[in-house]
Design an enzyme around this catalytic site. Structure first.
Site, short mmCIF file in Angstrom:
data_model
loop_
_atom_site.label_atom_id
_atom_site.label_comp_id
_atom_site.label_asym_id
_atom_site.label_seq_id
_atom_site.Cartn_x
_atom_site.Cartn_y
_atom_site.Cartn_z
N TYR A 105 -2.22 -23.14 -6.01
CA TYR A 105 -1.09 -23.94 -5.59
C TYR A 105 -0.58 -23.27 -4.33
CZ TYR A 105 -1.05 -25.37 -10.54
OH TYR A 105 -1.39 -25.82 -11.80
N CYS A 108 2.34 -20.84 -4.87
CA CYS A 108 2.27 -19.83 -5.93
C CYS A 108 2.26 -18.42 -5.36
CB CYS A 108 1.01 -20.07 -6.76
SG CYS A 108 0.63 -18.76 -7.94
N PHE A 110 1.40 -15.61 -6.74
CA PHE A 110 0.22 -14.86 -7.13
C PHE A 110 -1.00 -15.30 -6.32
CE2 PHE A 110 3.11 -15.26 -10.76
CZ PHE A 110 3.48 -13.92 -10.87
N CYS A 111 -1.06 -16.57 -5.98
CA CYS A 111 -2.12 -17.04 -5.07
C CYS A 111 -1.95 -16.43 -3.69
CB CYS A 111 -2.08 -18.56 -4.97
SG CYS A 111 -2.39 -19.43 -6.53
#
Length: 327
Positions: A105, A108, A110-111
């Site tokens: 995403y 996001c 964490f991405c």
């Protein structure tokens, strides 16, 4: 040079006198959610409850409750500095996979941590934006969260584990000089830094809408999903952020953000990076989660009122241009 693609203009327009209030947004929610119920029916659910579950997944949460863990969400890529800065401290890849694909995403955190690593180590990667409603792009995987990274067909999951594995592949000779310090601050990012971000990003109506305008503009949404997510999501997250303040004993949103920024600068102990002359994995983790908010109001306030700006600018130059390639 990377650009913020209209965010600064949007933020200024909100600050200049947007008439949108939480009451107005809340009043519009019933109709928006009715539309969502009509369009979001799947085998796993429909309507507002389905939307809440998918929003929770989109925000990187566990479980089906949005309030269960919205921590540190809604992040996005921002501008880099000069090419001259980019060259300094840039590391070349130590391995050359043929096909790297990131299922993500856009917002996001964490991405974005994974992307910061790939960008810094000059590893080209393709991006597949996952629709948070249907998740059809990752139907093939038993793992139903993002990020998912595939390297020549091999699946890797969980941002911290992905980064650790990638580091081993790029550094077959061993770990960094001070692995213990690096590990400590990587845990601090996931265990503390991300928790102070949501209460700041969604501190009031205008800041919540500023964040969701980017999210819905860059995520994989249909027109109606975008409308529902922007207004219903901004309203929901405003109230969720208040619960997070209580959960993590935050009394002043900005003060907690400034304290976290100063804590990080103190950890540098006068060094350009925690890693010394070059960024280490902790530097990349902090940069990855802060990069999306840098040009939101919260990020601008953070740089204005703390000492983190110089380090952040160095990191922009070190990480350099995105290595993302067209799929």
């Amino acid at each position: 040079m990377r650009r913020v693609h209209g965010l600064a203009t949007y933020g200024r327009s909100i600050a200049a006198g947007s008439s949108t209030s939480l009451a107005t947004v809340a009043a519009a929610m019933p109709n928006l959610l009715v539309r969502s119920a009509m369009l979001s029916t799947t085998s796993s659910g429909s309507g507002p409850q389905f939307l809440s579950r998918r929003m929770a997944d989109y925000f990187g949460l566990s479980g089906t409750s949005v309030a269960a863990g919205v921590v540190g969400t809604m992040f996005f890529s921002v501008a880099a500095s000069s090419v001259a800065q980019e060259v300094h401290a840039k590391e070349l890849p130590k391995f050359s996979p043929k096909d790297v694909v990131l299922y993500q995403y856009e917002a996001c955190p964490f991405c974005n941590k994974v992307k910061a690593f790939l960008d810094y180590y000059s590893i080209p990667y393709k991006v597949v934006e996952v629709n948070p409603m249907s998740k059809k792009e990752i139907k093939w995987s038993e793992y139903k969260k993002v990020p998912i990274l595939t390297i020549d067909g091999e699946q890797m999951v969980d941002s911290s584990e992905i980064i650790t594995d990638l580091f081993k592949r790029t550094h077959p000779e061993g770990t960094c000089a001070d692995a213990e310090e690096e590990a400590k601050w990587r845990k601090w990012v996931d265990g503390h830094l991300v928790h102070v971000l949501s209460p700041n990003i969604y501190r009031n109506a205008s800041e919540a809408l500023e964040s969701f305008d980017y999210i819905t503009s860059h995520g994989n949404f249909s027109f109606t999903e975008r409308l529902v997510a922007k207004y219903a999501g901004a309203t929901a997250m405003y109230f969720v952020s208040k619960k997070l303040k209580k959960k993590y004993n935050i009394t002043d949103e900005r003060a907690s953000l400034y304290e976290a920024a100063e804590t990080w600068v103190d950890a540098l102990k006068g060094r350009d990076y925690l890693g010394g002359s070059r960024p280490n994995l902790a530097d990349l983790a902090v940069f990855g989660v802060l990069r999306p908010i840098r040009y939101l109001k919260s990020g601008k306030d953070m740089v204005e009122h703390t000492r983190i700006g110089e380090w952040y600018t160095r990191m922009e130059g070190a990480v350099g241009e995105p290595m993302r390639i067209n799929a």
